[in-house]
Scaffold this motif. Structure first.
Motif, short mmCIF file in Angstrom:
data_model
loop_
_atom_site.label_atom_id
_atom_site.label_comp_id
_atom_site.label_asym_id
_atom_site.label_seq_id
_atom_site.Cartn_x
_atom_site.Cartn_y
_atom_site.Cartn_z
N THR A 1 0.83 -1.21 0.00
CA THR A 1 0.00 0.00 0.00
C THR A 1 0.87 1.26 0.00
OG1 THR A 1 -1.80 -1.10 1.16
CG2 THR A 1 -1.74 1.29 1.30
N GLY B 1 0.93 4.10 -2.95
CA GLY B 1 0.49 5.47 -2.71
C GLY B 1 1.52 6.51 -3.07
N LEU C 1 -8.19 0.45 -5.46
CA LEU C 1 -8.08 1.20 -4.21
C LEU C 1 -8.60 0.38 -3.03
CD1 LEU C 1 -9.12 4.82 -5.27
CD2 LEU C 1 -6.83 3.88 -5.00
N TYR D 1 -8.20 1.09 1.04
CA TYR D 1 -9.04 2.27 1.18
C TYR D 1 -10.49 1.86 1.40
CZ TYR D 1 -5.14 5.17 -0.36
OH TYR D 1 -3.92 5.81 -0.45
N LEU E 1 -5.29 8.47 -6.26
CA LEU E 1 -4.32 8.34 -5.16
C LEU E 1 -3.69 9.68 -4.82
CD1 LEU E 1 -2.51 5.01 -6.13
CD2 LEU E 1 -3.79 5.42 -4.04
#
Length: 205
Positions: free
Chosen positions: A88, A92, A169, A174, A201
């Motif tokens: 993750t 990001g 996502l 998320y 993002l």
């Protein structure tokens, strides 16, 4: 240990791909920063991998460069950071952006990533500072180092661009409402799935 795959890219559904190597299909999870650099389907690709064995699963994580894989391995050595959270983090932001966060003690940016609370961000800044220095020195002279230069040309836009972006996502951790809002805000006519994921993002950082 599976450290490298060279084969035909059969499927791409962020953040997972399927590579065929000598008749075997390997499912590989990749951070989006590496995913964006993949070639088009049915072309040959090389992916550097990290193999994780758990009681309930055997997982392959893939990266375009050895340096990106090295950063992933350093992240999962940090207390409280597992492979999923490391994936993750590297989805990001690029490796270069992560290095900048560490150098600037930028907790505010790190805590915007799903699963990264203040304590985890603080541990990352403290524990990664010396590790990153060593890694950067080791990568001196590398053509790429930590700079990701995207050469991949996205395929024509599909009708499922929004669905693909939201799905990616959600996989990264998320929340549904957060993912839908970010994708809707970033969507524009003609945008492809990967560009939409990038924009969504970016809007959350």
């Amino acid at each position: 240990m599976i450290g490298r795959l060279r084969g035909t890219l059969l499927e791409k559904q962020a953040p997972e791909i399927l590579i065929e190597v000598n008749g075997l299909g390997y499912e590989v999870q990749m951070p989006l920063t590496s995913f964006y650099e993949l070639p088009e389907l049915h072309q040959e690709t090389i992916v550097y991998t990290h193999f994780v064995v758990r009681e309930d699963a055997q997982l392959l994580y893939g990266f375009i460069t050895k340096q990106e894989r090295a950063l992933f391995r350093l992240l999962i050595k940090t207390n409280g950071v597992g492979p999923k959270l490391a994936l993750t983090i590297l989805s990001g932001m690029t490796a270069a952006e992560f290095v900048t966060c560490v150098e600037r003690d930028d907790i505010a940016t790190l805590v915007k990533l799903p699963g990264v609370g203040k304590k985890t961000a603080e541990r990352l800044l403290v524990e990664m500072r010396d590790k990153l220095k060593s890694l950067m020195e080791a990568s001196q002279g590398s053509e790429r180092e930590f700079v990701l230069q995207t050469e991949y040309k996205p395929a024509p836009v599909a009708n499922t661009a929004e669905e693909d972006a939201i799905s990616a996502l959600l996989t990264l951790g998320y929340k549904p409402a957060q993912a839908s809002k970010a994708v809707s805000a970033a969507f524009e006519d003609g945008i492809d799935s990967e560009s939409l994921i990038k924009a969504a993002l970016k809007s959350m950082l």
